[in-house]
Write an enzyme that holds these catalytic residues in place. Structure first.
Site, PDB file in Angstrom:
ATOM      1  N   LYS A 117       0.823  -1.216   0.000  1.00 36.42           N
ATOM      2  CA  LYS A 117       0.000   0.000   0.000  1.00 36.42           C
ATOM      3  C   LYS A 117       0.854   1.261   0.000  1.00 36.42           C
ATOM      4  O   LYS A 117       0.415   2.290  -0.512  1.00 36.42           O
ATOM      5  CB  LYS A 117      -0.972   0.005   1.189  1.00 36.42           C
ATOM      6  N   LYS A 199      -4.762 -11.041  -6.790  1.00 38.43           N
ATOM      7  CA  LYS A 199      -6.041 -11.354  -6.156  1.00 38.43           C
ATOM      8  C   LYS A 199      -7.132 -10.389  -6.627  1.00 38.43           C
ATOM      9  O   LYS A 199      -6.844  -9.250  -7.006  1.00 38.43           O
ATOM     10  CB  LYS A 199      -5.911 -11.340  -4.620  1.00 38.43           C
ATOM     11  N   LYS A 202     -11.208  -5.048  -4.632  1.00 43.30           N
ATOM     12  CA  LYS A 202     -12.234  -4.043  -4.914  1.00 43.30           C
ATOM     13  C   LYS A 202     -11.619  -2.715  -5.324  1.00 43.30           C
ATOM     14  O   LYS A 202     -12.287  -1.876  -5.912  1.00 43.30           O
ATOM     15  CB  LYS A 202     -13.168  -3.877  -3.721  1.00 43.30           C
TER      16      LYS A 202
HETATM   17  P1  ATP Z   1      -8.640  -3.563  -0.952  1.00 47.58           P
HETATM   18  O1  ATP Z   1      -8.726  -3.974  -2.388  1.00 47.58           O
HETATM   19  O2  ATP Z   1      -9.234  -2.208  -0.674  1.00 47.58           O
HETATM   20  O3  ATP Z   1      -7.296  -3.792  -0.338  1.00 47.58           O
HETATM   21  P2  ATP Z   1      -9.822  -6.027  -0.231  1.00 47.58           P
HETATM   22  O4  ATP Z   1     -10.723  -6.360  -1.373  1.00 47.58           O
HETATM   23  O5  ATP Z   1      -8.530  -6.714  -0.133  1.00 47.58           O
HETATM   24  O6  ATP Z   1      -9.619  -4.474  -0.174  1.00 47.58           O
HETATM   25  P3  ATP Z   1     -10.405  -6.151   2.599  1.00 47.58           P
HETATM   26  O7  ATP Z   1     -11.430  -5.292   3.234  1.00 47.58           O
HETATM   27  O8  ATP Z   1      -8.971  -5.797   2.811  1.00 47.58           O
HETATM   28  O9  ATP Z   1     -10.690  -6.259   1.065  1.00 47.58           O
HETATM   29  O10 ATP Z   1     -10.624  -7.655   3.035  1.00 47.58           O
HETATM   30  C1  ATP Z   1     -11.769  -8.182   3.649  1.00 47.58           C
HETATM   31  C2  ATP Z   1     -11.660  -9.668   3.764  1.00 47.58           C
HETATM   32  O11 ATP Z   1     -11.781 -10.274   2.474  1.00 47.58           O
HETATM   33  C3  ATP Z   1     -10.337 -10.182   4.338  1.00 47.58           C
HETATM   34  O12 ATP Z   1     -10.585 -11.260   5.222  1.00 47.58           O
HETATM   35  C4  ATP Z   1      -9.583 -10.648   3.137  1.00 47.58           C
HETATM   36  O13 ATP Z   1      -8.661 -11.657   3.458  1.00 47.58           O
HETATM   37  C5  ATP Z   1     -10.700 -11.160   2.253  1.00 47.58           C
HETATM   38  N1  ATP Z   1     -10.365 -11.078   0.832  1.00 47.58           N
HETATM   39  C6  ATP Z   1     -10.083  -9.958   0.139  1.00 47.58           C
HETATM   40  N2  ATP Z   1      -9.848 -10.243  -1.165  1.00 47.58           N
HETATM   41  C7  ATP Z   1      -9.976 -11.574  -1.294  1.00 47.58           C
HETATM   42  C8  ATP Z   1      -9.861 -12.476  -2.400  1.00 47.58           C
HETATM   43  N3  ATP Z   1      -9.571 -12.057  -3.627  1.00 47.58           N
HETATM   44  N4  ATP Z   1     -10.074 -13.784  -2.178  1.00 47.58           N
HETATM   45  C9  ATP Z   1     -10.392 -14.230  -0.948  1.00 47.58           C
HETATM   46  N5  ATP Z   1     -10.510 -13.440   0.140  1.00 47.58           N
HETATM   47  C10 ATP Z   1     -10.315 -12.129  -0.022  1.00 47.58           C
END
Ligand code: ATP
Ligand code: LTN
Length: 335
Positions: A117, A199, A202
């Protein structure tokens, strides 16, 4: 005497609209754990964490309502779990300060999410981004959580929370339960539909890379049809076919079928049949969630009521825990 149940705790940031990855990697497991009736459950929307990157205040507020509604729509039941907004519970940042004095600069420097980040937001490498994992450790340790259901990308942060708990316990024995990450075998890492080496996230700039829980059926179909696959057209799970393997994984979690069953189902059929089938399965998986969320969002007063009750329950637990830790540290009791 009634045996004390183990505690499950997790959190999710209202930093955007939630994706299929968030749902399968975390929220779905929270609901399954709650329904197993084996744990005391605490789940929160971590808005304090979200401001480590710049947020537009109106969007942040709206995203928090939306995420809260989606958690309820997904099946979290405020009678069965403590569901709340992190900023409504002052014990979290209070404990975070204490724990920051038990966390080493070097440990925080090694966190991959920080490195990631701070590259992506090079103009705003603030101290909160750096100490983010300490606040997360506070979220976890303040409830004496035994398990922390998260996706694979959060494993390192939970490990750090363990190390902090152990260090604190060495000086003040018996202060915290040492937590463990609880990572599902399937769905732990849903990959981007446009670049299966990354991965699904969002915050991706390409909206075709992710499926949102609130996407319409048409959008979902379109995005899966455009998903990057591999040059041959065999529906087979293998390391050298990351695109189609990701789709197989998604289809498998959405339908409950094993990978072998999925491969057998699409033997000789190719991507032309497979991609719409994955889309259809995901549309049906998300449909009730989307419809229920839209319904809940019409009644803000109800949502606020659930938030207030959750926060009260959370404060009852955390106020006592903070007092206990302050006592151990040698602070004069506040009255
Ligand atoms: P950002 O893209 O803003 O970093 P994010 O999509 O990674 O956000 P978070 O709010 O950081 O979302 O994560 C929420 C939960 O979702 C965490 O437990 C994280 O491990 C899980 N998670 C996020 N992305 C994935 C993915 N692609 N596959 C499985 N689990 C995920
Ligand atoms: N860092 C996590 C969100 C998070 C969390 C927590 C997860 C904050 N506090 C406590 C589990 C337990 C993330 O980015 N997904």
């Amino acid at each position: 005497m009634e045996k004390k149940r183990k505690v499950s705790l997790s959190g999710i940031q209202p930093s955007g609209k939630i994706t299929l990855g968030n749902y399968l990697g975390s929220i779905k497991n929270w609901v399954d754990i709650q329904d197993s009736d084996e744990f005391d459950n605490r789940y929160c929307v971590v808005d304090l964490h979200a401001i480590t990157v710049r947020q537009n205040p109106d969007d942040l507020r709206e995203q928090t309502y939306q995420l809260f509604a989606q958690l309820l729509a997904a099946g979290l039941d405020p009678d069965k779990c403590v569901l709340f907004i992190q900023s409504h519970v002052p014990g979290h940042p209070e404990l975070s300060w204490v724990l920051s004095c038990f966390t080493m600069f070097g440990e925080l420097s090694r966190m991959t999410q920080f490195k990631d980040k701070s590259q992506r937001h090079a103009d705003n490498v603030n101290a909160g981004l750096f100490t983010y994992p300490v606040l997360m450790a506070a979220d976890i340790l303040i409830y004496d959580a035994d398990i922390v259901p998260v996706g694979e990308d959060q494993r390192q942060h939970v490990e750090l929370a363990r190390d902090i708990a152990i260090r604190f316990n060495n000086r003040f024995p018996g202060s915290f339960v040492v937590p463990e990450a609880f990572i599902p075998k399937e769905g732990a890492k849903i990959m981007s539909l446009q670049d299966p080496s990354r991965k699904m996230s969002k915050s991706d700039s390409n909206e075709n890379a992710y499926i949102l829980v609130m996407d319409s059926p048409d959008d979902i179909l379109r995005k899966f049809k455009r998903a990057v696959t591999d040059s041959d057209s065999r529906v087979a799970f293998s390391e050298d076919k990351p695109g189609v393997s990701n789709l197989i994984n998604i289809y498998s979690v959405a339908t409950g079928k094993t990978v072998a069953q999925v491969e057998a189902e699409f033997e000789g059929k190719g991507y032309g049949a497979f991609k719409p089938a994955v889309a259809e399965a995901v549309i049906e998986l998300l449909r009730p969630l989307r419809e229920k969320s839209l319904e809940l969002l019409k009644d803000r007063a109800y949502l606020e009521d659930v938030m207030a009750k959750g926060a009260q329950k959370a404060r009852d637990i955390t106020d006592a825990k903070v007092m206990d830790i302050y006592d151990r540290l040698g602070f004069v009791r506040r009255r």
